[in-house]
Design a protein around this motif. Structure first.
Motif, mmCIF file in Angstrom:
data_model
loop_
_atom_site.group_PDB
_atom_site.id
_atom_site.type_symbol
_atom_site.label_atom_id
_atom_site.label_comp_id
_atom_site.label_asym_id
_atom_site.label_seq_id
_atom_site.Cartn_x
_atom_site.Cartn_y
_atom_site.Cartn_z
ATOM 1 N N SER A 1 0.840 -1.186 0.000
ATOM 2 C CA SER A 1 0.000 0.000 0.000
ATOM 3 C C SER A 1 0.879 1.240 0.000
ATOM 4 O O SER A 1 1.911 1.289 0.676
ATOM 5 C CB SER A 1 -0.903 -0.021 1.238
ATOM 6 N N LEU B 1 -6.106 -4.117 2.709
ATOM 7 C CA LEU B 1 -6.611 -3.007 3.523
ATOM 8 C C LEU B 1 -8.091 -3.200 3.809
ATOM 9 O O LEU B 1 -8.856 -3.599 2.930
ATOM 10 C CB LEU B 1 -6.414 -1.679 2.798
ATOM 11 N N LYS C 1 -0.256 4.168 1.129
ATOM 12 C CA LYS C 1 -0.605 4.846 2.378
ATOM 13 C C LYS C 1 -0.079 4.079 3.590
ATOM 14 O O LYS C 1 0.355 4.672 4.565
ATOM 15 C CB LYS C 1 -2.133 5.012 2.456
ATOM 16 N N TYR C 2 -0.163 2.766 3.547
ATOM 17 C CA TYR C 2 0.269 1.901 4.654
ATOM 18 C C TYR C 2 1.288 0.904 4.118
ATOM 19 O O TYR C 2 0.947 -0.233 3.794
ATOM 20 C CB TYR C 2 -0.927 1.166 5.265
ATOM 21 N N ASP D 1 3.404 -0.997 5.298
ATOM 22 C CA ASP D 1 3.616 -2.250 6.013
ATOM 23 C C ASP D 1 2.545 -3.288 5.690
ATOM 24 O O ASP D 1 2.608 -4.430 6.160
ATOM 25 C CB ASP D 1 3.657 -2.006 7.526
ATOM 26 N N LYS D 2 1.548 -2.923 4.857
ATOM 27 C CA LYS D 2 0.458 -3.825 4.485
ATOM 28 C C LYS D 2 0.366 -3.932 2.971
ATOM 29 O O LYS D 2 0.781 -3.028 2.247
ATOM 30 C CB LYS D 2 -0.880 -3.290 5.010
#
Length: 83
Positions: free
Chosen positions: A39, A50, A41-42, A44-45
């Motif tokens: 991702s 999400l 935005k994230y 770590d995922k």
């Protein structure tokens, strides 16, 4: 443009855009399988992992919370990019 930051109609529009984009992403995934990329935005995922329902609930418009609404507006814009 800053006068639009955090407005209820802008946040609602971004939420609809994210839902529409996610629908298109799921349609493509149904034909190709999920794309395993991190991702934006994230990081770590994985983007396909999400939980958009909880993110949309978390970053919804709140009456009288101008600072939070401005933050939500920015987060929702980032989720559009992430999709």
């Amino acid at each position: 443009m800053s006068q639009f930051l955090g407005r209820q109609d802008c946040i609602e529009s971004l939420r609809r855009d994210i839902i529409d984009l996610q629908g298109v992403v799921l349609e493509v995934f149904s034909r190709t399988g999920p794309v395993r990329c991190h991702s934006w935005k994230y990081p770590d995922k994985l983007s396909c992992n999400l939980d958009l329902v909880s993110l949309l609930d978390r970053y919804d418009f709140v009456d009288g919370e101008d600072e939070f609404n401005q933050h939500s507006h920015i987060v929702l814009l980032e989720l559009v990019i992430d999709r």
